[in-house]
Design a protein around this motif. Sequence first.
Motif, PDB file in Angstrom:
ATOM      1  N   LYS A   1      35.642   3.177  16.953  1.00 46.31           N
ATOM      2  CA  LYS A   1      34.459   3.819  16.378  1.00 46.31           C
ATOM      3  C   LYS A   1      33.719   2.846  15.470  1.00 46.31           C
ATOM      4  CE  LYS A   1      36.201   8.556  16.347  1.00 46.31           C
ATOM      5  NZ  LYS A   1      36.651   9.671  15.489  1.00 46.31           N
ATOM      6  N   LEU A   2      34.474   2.116  14.657  1.00 43.74           N
ATOM      7  CA  LEU A   2      33.884   1.154  13.741  1.00 43.74           C
ATOM      8  C   LEU A   2      33.098   0.097  14.510  1.00 43.74           C
ATOM      9  CD1 LEU A   2      35.229  -0.165  10.523  1.00 43.74           C
ATOM     10  CD2 LEU A   2      34.666  -1.886  12.225  1.00 43.74           C
ATOM     11  N   LEU A   3      33.696  -0.456  15.555  1.00 44.53           N
ATOM     12  CA  LEU A   3      33.020  -1.476  16.359  1.00 44.53           C
ATOM     13  C   LEU A   3      31.781  -0.909  17.050  1.00 44.53           C
ATOM     14  CD1 LEU A   3      36.089  -3.352  17.877  1.00 44.53           C
ATOM     15  CD2 LEU A   3      34.535  -4.178  16.097  1.00 44.53           C
ATOM     16  N   TYR A   4      31.893   0.314  17.551  1.00 44.99           N
ATOM     17  CA  TYR A   4      30.758   0.951  18.219  1.00 44.99           C
ATOM     18  C   TYR A   4      29.605   1.149  17.233  1.00 44.99           C
ATOM     19  CZ  TYR A   4      27.820   4.471  20.350  1.00 44.99           C
ATOM     20  OH  TYR A   4      26.737   5.166  20.834  1.00 44.99           O
ATOM     21  N   ILE A   5      29.933   1.690  16.067  1.00 48.47           N
ATOM     22  CA  ILE A   5      28.897   1.941  15.064  1.00 48.47           C
ATOM     23  C   ILE A   5      28.287   0.626  14.579  1.00 48.47           C
ATOM     24  CG2 ILE A   5      28.475   2.816  12.728  1.00 48.47           C
ATOM     25  CD1 ILE A   5      30.498   5.056  13.386  1.00 48.47           C
TER      26      ILE A   5
ATOM     27  N   GLU B   1      23.599  -2.905  14.485  1.00 49.60           N
ATOM     28  CA  GLU B   1      22.953  -4.196  14.748  1.00 49.60           C
ATOM     29  C   GLU B   1      21.813  -4.028  15.744  1.00 49.60           C
ATOM     30  OE1 GLU B   1      26.126  -6.768  15.948  1.00 49.60           O
ATOM     31  OE2 GLU B   1      26.966  -6.896  13.930  1.00 49.60           O
ATOM     32  N   ARG B   2      22.036  -3.224  16.777  1.00 51.02           N
ATOM     33  CA  ARG B   2      20.994  -2.984  17.779  1.00 51.02           C
ATOM     34  C   ARG B   2      19.790  -2.301  17.131  1.00 51.02           C
ATOM     35  NH1 ARG B   2      19.189   1.051  20.938  1.00 51.02           N
ATOM     36  NH2 ARG B   2      20.674   2.533  20.080  1.00 51.02           N
ATOM     37  N   CYS B   3      20.054  -1.297  16.309  1.00 47.77           N
ATOM     38  CA  CYS B   3      18.969  -0.577  15.633  1.00 47.77           C
ATOM     39  C   CYS B   3      18.220  -1.487  14.659  1.00 47.77           C
ATOM     40  CB  CYS B   3      19.509   0.654  14.913  1.00 47.77           C
ATOM     41  SG  CYS B   3      20.016   1.960  16.031  1.00 47.77           S
ATOM     42  N   GLN B   4      18.942  -2.361  13.981  1.00 44.26           N
ATOM     43  CA  GLN B   4      18.289  -3.291  13.058  1.00 44.26           C
ATOM     44  C   GLN B   4      17.408  -4.278  13.814  1.00 44.26           C
ATOM     45  OE1 GLN B   4      21.827  -4.641  10.991  1.00 44.26           O
ATOM     46  NE2 GLN B   4      21.321  -3.412   9.177  1.00 44.26           N
ATOM     47  N   GLU B   5      17.836  -4.702  14.983  1.00 49.94           N
ATOM     48  CA  GLU B   5      17.010  -5.591  15.807  1.00 49.94           C
ATOM     49  C   GLU B   5      15.739  -4.871  16.245  1.00 49.94           C
ATOM     50  OE1 GLU B   5      19.448  -6.958  19.025  1.00 49.94           O
ATOM     51  OE2 GLU B   5      20.690  -8.202  17.726  1.00 49.94           O
ATOM     52  N   ILE B   6      15.887  -3.616  16.644  1.00 50.14           N
ATOM     53  CA  ILE B   6      14.719  -2.820  17.047  1.00 50.14           C
ATOM     54  C   ILE B   6      13.785  -2.626  15.857  1.00 50.14           C
ATOM     55  CG2 ILE B   6      13.967  -0.516  17.783  1.00 50.14           C
ATOM     56  CD1 ILE B   6      16.511  -0.434  19.548  1.00 50.14           C
ATOM     57  N   GLU B   7      14.365  -2.346  14.695  1.00 50.06           N
ATOM     58  CA  GLU B   7      13.566  -2.175  13.489  1.00 50.06           C
ATOM     59  C   GLU B   7      12.758  -3.438  13.197  1.00 50.06           C
ATOM     60  OE1 GLU B   7      14.358  -0.717   8.941  1.00 50.06           O
ATOM     61  OE2 GLU B   7      15.733  -2.193   9.775  1.00 50.06           O
TER      62      GLU B   7
END
Length: 85
Positions: free
Chosen positions: A17-21, A26-32
């Motif tokens: 779960k930790l790795l997934y989150i 990181e993906r969301c921060q890149e999109i941001e």
Amino acid sequence: MSDFSRLVGEQMATMEKLLYIQTELERCQEIEEELRLLQKHAKMESIQDEIQQMKQDLRDIHQIFERQTEELIRSYQEAETALKR
């Protein structure tokens, strides 16, 4: 199942779960960041459009000023000619 095995299993599930989150974060921060750059780009395009419009307005006003100057000179010359008669 021993306590040890159960705890290891729970810890592995938690680690997943930790790795997934972390990956999703990181993906969301890149999109941001991409969105932030796009927004800046959009603002820049808006400012560039405004600059182009101002340049066009300046050219138009310059042409009007030149025409007014020509009319003023012509009017002055006509007045001078009329006075000399």
